[in-house]
Design a protein around this motif. Structure first.
Motif, PDB file in Angstrom:
ATOM      1  N   ASN A  53      -5.729  -9.903-105.163  1.00 15.77           N
ATOM      2  CA  ASN A  53      -7.143 -10.261-105.238  1.00 15.77           C
ATOM      3  C   ASN A  53      -7.878 -10.046-103.918  1.00 15.77           C
ATOM      4  OD1 ASN A  53      -6.856 -11.209-107.907  1.00 15.77           O
ATOM      5  ND2 ASN A  53      -6.021 -13.137-107.123  1.00 15.77           N
ATOM      6  N   ASN A  54      -7.157  -9.596-102.900  1.00 12.35           N
ATOM      7  CA  ASN A  54      -7.725  -9.433-101.568  1.00 12.35           C
ATOM      8  C   ASN A  54      -7.801  -7.968-101.175  1.00 12.35           C
ATOM      9  OD1 ASN A  54      -6.197 -12.126-101.711  1.00 12.35           O
ATOM     10  ND2 ASN A  54      -7.499 -12.380 -99.923  1.00 12.35           N
ATOM     11  N   ALA A  55      -8.787  -7.661-100.355  1.00 17.86           N
ATOM     12  CA  ALA A  55      -8.819  -6.340 -99.738  1.00 17.86           C
ATOM     13  C   ALA A  55      -7.641  -6.221 -98.783  1.00 17.86           C
ATOM     14  CB  ALA A  55     -10.122  -6.138 -98.995  1.00 17.86           C
ATOM     15  N   MET A  56      -7.228  -5.002 -98.533  1.00 20.68           N
ATOM     16  CA  MET A  56      -6.154  -4.743 -97.584  1.00 20.68           C
ATOM     17  C   MET A  56      -6.558  -3.582 -96.692  1.00 20.68           C
ATOM     18  SD  MET A  56      -2.759  -5.225 -99.980  1.00 20.68           S
ATOM     19  CE  MET A  56      -1.626  -5.030 -98.585  1.00 20.68           C
ATOM     20  N   GLY A  57      -5.895  -3.487 -95.556  1.00 16.83           N
ATOM     21  CA  GLY A  57      -6.287  -2.423 -94.639  1.00 16.83           C
ATOM     22  C   GLY A  57      -5.192  -2.013 -93.688  1.00 16.83           C
ATOM     23  N   GLU A  64      -7.287  -0.623 -83.294  1.00 19.12           N
ATOM     24  CA  GLU A  64      -8.492  -0.077 -83.897  1.00 19.12           C
ATOM     25  C   GLU A  64      -8.350   0.026 -85.410  1.00 19.12           C
ATOM     26  OE1 GLU A  64      -9.562   3.985 -83.161  1.00 19.12           O
ATOM     27  OE2 GLU A  64      -7.477   4.689 -83.205  1.00 19.12           O
ATOM     28  N   PHE A  65      -9.479  -0.022 -86.058  1.00 17.53           N
ATOM     29  CA  PHE A  65      -9.539   0.071 -87.517  1.00 17.53           C
ATOM     30  C   PHE A  65      -9.214   1.490 -87.970  1.00 17.53           C
ATOM     31  CE2 PHE A  65     -10.863  -0.616 -91.763  1.00 17.53           C
ATOM     32  CZ  PHE A  65     -11.659   0.462 -92.133  1.00 17.53           C
ATOM     33  N   VAL A  66      -8.418   1.601 -89.024  1.00 14.97           N
ATOM     34  CA  VAL A  66      -8.087   2.900 -89.596  1.00 14.97           C
ATOM     35  C   VAL A  66      -8.709   3.041 -90.976  1.00 14.97           C
ATOM     36  CG1 VAL A  66      -6.223   4.402 -90.417  1.00 14.97           C
ATOM     37  CG2 VAL A  66      -5.940   3.094 -88.293  1.00 14.97           C
ATOM     38  N   SER A  67      -8.395   2.094 -91.859  1.00 15.45           N
ATOM     39  CA  SER A  67      -8.883   2.203 -93.226  1.00 15.45           C
ATOM     40  C   SER A  67      -8.761   0.877 -93.947  1.00 15.45           C
ATOM     41  CB  SER A  67      -8.090   3.280 -93.974  1.00 15.45           C
ATOM     42  OG  SER A  67      -8.596   3.487 -95.278  1.00 15.45           O
ATOM     43  N   SER A  68      -9.593   0.693 -94.971  1.00 16.68           N
ATOM     44  CA  SER A  68      -9.534  -0.519 -95.771  1.00 16.68           C
ATOM     45  C   SER A  68      -9.847  -0.174 -97.219  1.00 16.68           C
ATOM     46  CB  SER A  68     -10.542  -1.548 -95.250  1.00 16.68           C
ATOM     47  OG  SER A  68     -10.534  -2.721 -96.044  1.00 16.68           O
ATOM     48  N   VAL A  69      -9.295  -0.966 -98.136  1.00 13.78           N
ATOM     49  CA  VAL A  69      -9.538  -0.754 -99.561  1.00 13.78           C
ATOM     50  C   VAL A  69      -9.784  -2.097-100.226  1.00 13.78           C
ATOM     51  CG1 VAL A  69      -7.046  -0.789-100.077  1.00 13.78           C
ATOM     52  CG2 VAL A  69      -8.634   0.320-101.672  1.00 13.78           C
ATOM     53  N   SER A  70     -10.730  -2.120-101.153  1.00 15.90           N
ATOM     54  CA  SER A  70     -11.056  -3.351-101.862  1.00 15.90           C
ATOM     55  C   SER A  70      -9.941  -3.745-102.825  1.00 15.90           C
ATOM     56  CB  SER A  70     -12.360  -3.172-102.631  1.00 15.90           C
ATOM     57  OG  SER A  70     -12.223  -2.110-103.563  1.00 15.90           O
ATOM     58  N   LEU A  78     -12.939   2.350 -97.023  1.00 12.18           N
ATOM     59  CA  LEU A  78     -13.584   2.584 -95.742  1.00 12.18           C
ATOM     60  C   LEU A  78     -12.605   3.301 -94.816  1.00 12.18           C
ATOM     61  CD1 LEU A  78     -15.170  -0.948 -95.140  1.00 12.18           C
ATOM     62  CD2 LEU A  78     -16.271   1.058 -96.153  1.00 12.18           C
ATOM     63  N   TYR A  79     -13.146   4.114 -93.919  1.00  7.90           N
ATOM     64  CA  TYR A  79     -12.313   4.841 -92.961  1.00  7.90           C
ATOM     65  C   TYR A  79     -12.928   4.795 -91.570  1.00  7.90           C
ATOM     66  CZ  TYR A  79     -10.049   6.803 -97.089  1.00  7.90           C
ATOM     67  OH  TYR A  79      -9.369   6.957 -98.270  1.00  7.90           O
ATOM     68  N   GLY A  80     -12.064   4.801 -90.569  1.00 11.92           N
ATOM     69  CA  GLY A  80     -12.532   4.949 -89.216  1.00 11.92           C
ATOM     70  C   GLY A  80     -13.014   6.373 -88.992  1.00 11.92           C
ATOM     71  N   ASP A  81     -13.915   6.562 -88.052  1.00 13.71           N
ATOM     72  CA  ASP A  81     -14.506   7.876 -87.829  1.00 13.71           C
ATOM     73  C   ASP A  81     -13.449   8.922 -87.451  1.00 13.71           C
ATOM     74  OD1 ASP A  81     -17.522   6.565 -86.240  1.00 13.71           O
ATOM     75  OD2 ASP A  81     -17.000   6.851 -88.351  1.00 13.71           O
ATOM     76  N   PHE A 126      -7.166  11.164 -93.569  1.00 14.21           N
ATOM     77  CA  PHE A 126      -6.354  10.076 -94.115  1.00 14.21           C
ATOM     78  C   PHE A 126      -6.948   9.622 -95.449  1.00 14.21           C
ATOM     79  CE2 PHE A 126      -4.586   8.171 -89.880  1.00 14.21           C
ATOM     80  CZ  PHE A 126      -4.155   9.435 -89.508  1.00 14.21           C
ATOM     81  N   THR A 127      -6.074   9.180 -96.337  1.00 14.50           N
ATOM     82  CA  THR A 127      -6.502   8.655 -97.627  1.00 14.50           C
ATOM     83  C   THR A 127      -5.744   7.375 -97.936  1.00 14.50           C
ATOM     84  OG1 THR A 127      -6.926  10.887 -98.466  1.00 14.50           O
ATOM     85  CG2 THR A 127      -6.757   9.118-100.080  1.00 14.50           C
ATOM     86  N   ILE A 128      -6.507   6.316 -98.172  1.00 14.37           N
ATOM     87  CA  ILE A 128      -5.895   5.047 -98.552  1.00 14.37           C
ATOM     88  C   ILE A 128      -5.892   4.956-100.068  1.00 14.37           C
ATOM     89  CG2 ILE A 128      -8.035   3.691 -98.507  1.00 14.37           C
ATOM     90  CD1 ILE A 128      -6.384   1.439 -97.142  1.00 14.37           C
ATOM     91  N   SER A 129      -4.861   4.345-100.608  1.00 12.63           N
ATOM     92  CA  SER A 129      -4.793   4.224-102.061  1.00 12.63           C
ATOM     93  C   SER A 129      -4.207   2.881-102.450  1.00 12.63           C
ATOM     94  CB  SER A 129      -3.968   5.360-102.668  1.00 12.63           C
ATOM     95  OG  SER A 129      -2.644   5.342-102.175  1.00 12.63           O
ATOM     96  N   ARG A 130      -4.595   2.479-103.644  1.00 12.87           N
ATOM     97  CA  ARG A 130      -4.149   1.190-104.162  1.00 12.87           C
ATOM     98  C   ARG A 130      -4.370   1.185-105.664  1.00 12.87           C
ATOM     99  NH1 ARG A 130      -6.429  -4.673-102.136  1.00 12.87           N
ATOM    100  NH2 ARG A 130      -4.782  -5.941-103.082  1.00 12.87           N
ATOM    101  N   ASN A 131      -3.369   0.796-106.394  1.00 17.18           N
ATOM    102  CA  ASN A 131      -3.536   0.630-107.830  1.00 17.18           C
ATOM    103  C   ASN A 131      -4.241  -0.694-108.100  1.00 17.18           C
ATOM    104  OD1 ASN A 131      -2.209   3.024-108.480  1.00 17.18           O
ATOM    105  ND2 ASN A 131      -0.214   2.031-108.445  1.00 17.18           N
TER     106      ASN A 131
END
Length: 123
Positions: free
Chosen positions: A30-34, A45-51, A58-61, A67-72
């Motif tokens: 139920n939480n975003a992860m990153g 530094e921030f790399v990426s986050s997913v709802s 979201l991605y760092g510049d 890079f691609t973040i994924s989550r089922n």
């Protein structure tokens, strides 16, 4: 919540790695992860986050487009596909769980962290 990262290692510049992160708590679905990273002598530094449902990312510049973040949907695990790796991508990568369901760049919004995993890019 215990988080475990896997998939790090040594890769040549231009190569790819895929990081994975699993959690011990199913309620993390139920939480975003990153992902964050820290290079020697530098701040984390921030790399990426997913709802929570994988719908917002979201991605760092410095990594956007490579890079691609994924989550089922409904999963308490995430992956980070890293392509076209550069020497500047090396460091310890940390997986984290946010306090809310919304993807976020801010480190202060994350409440649980993994131990980190090393990524080394040789030039």
């Amino acid at each position: 919540v215990r988080l475990v990262e896997s998939g790090g290692g040594l890769v040549q510049a231009g190569g790819s790695l895929r990081l994975s992160c699993t959690t011990s708590d199913r309620t993390s679905s139920n939480n975003a992860m990153g992902w964050f990273r820290q290079a020697p002598g530098k701040e984390r530094e921030f790399v990426s986050s997913v709802s929570w449902n994988g719908g917002n990312k979201l991605y760092g510049d410095s990594v956007r487009g490579r890079f691609t973040i994924s989550r089922n949907r409904g999963a308490s695990a995430i992956d980070l596909q890293m392509n076209s790796l550069e020497s500047e991508d090396k460091g310890v990568y940390y997986c984290a769980v946010a306090r809310s369901s919304i993807a976020t760049r801010s480190e202060t919004n994350y409440v649980s962290w993994g131990q980190g995993i090393q990524v080394t890019v040789s030039s």
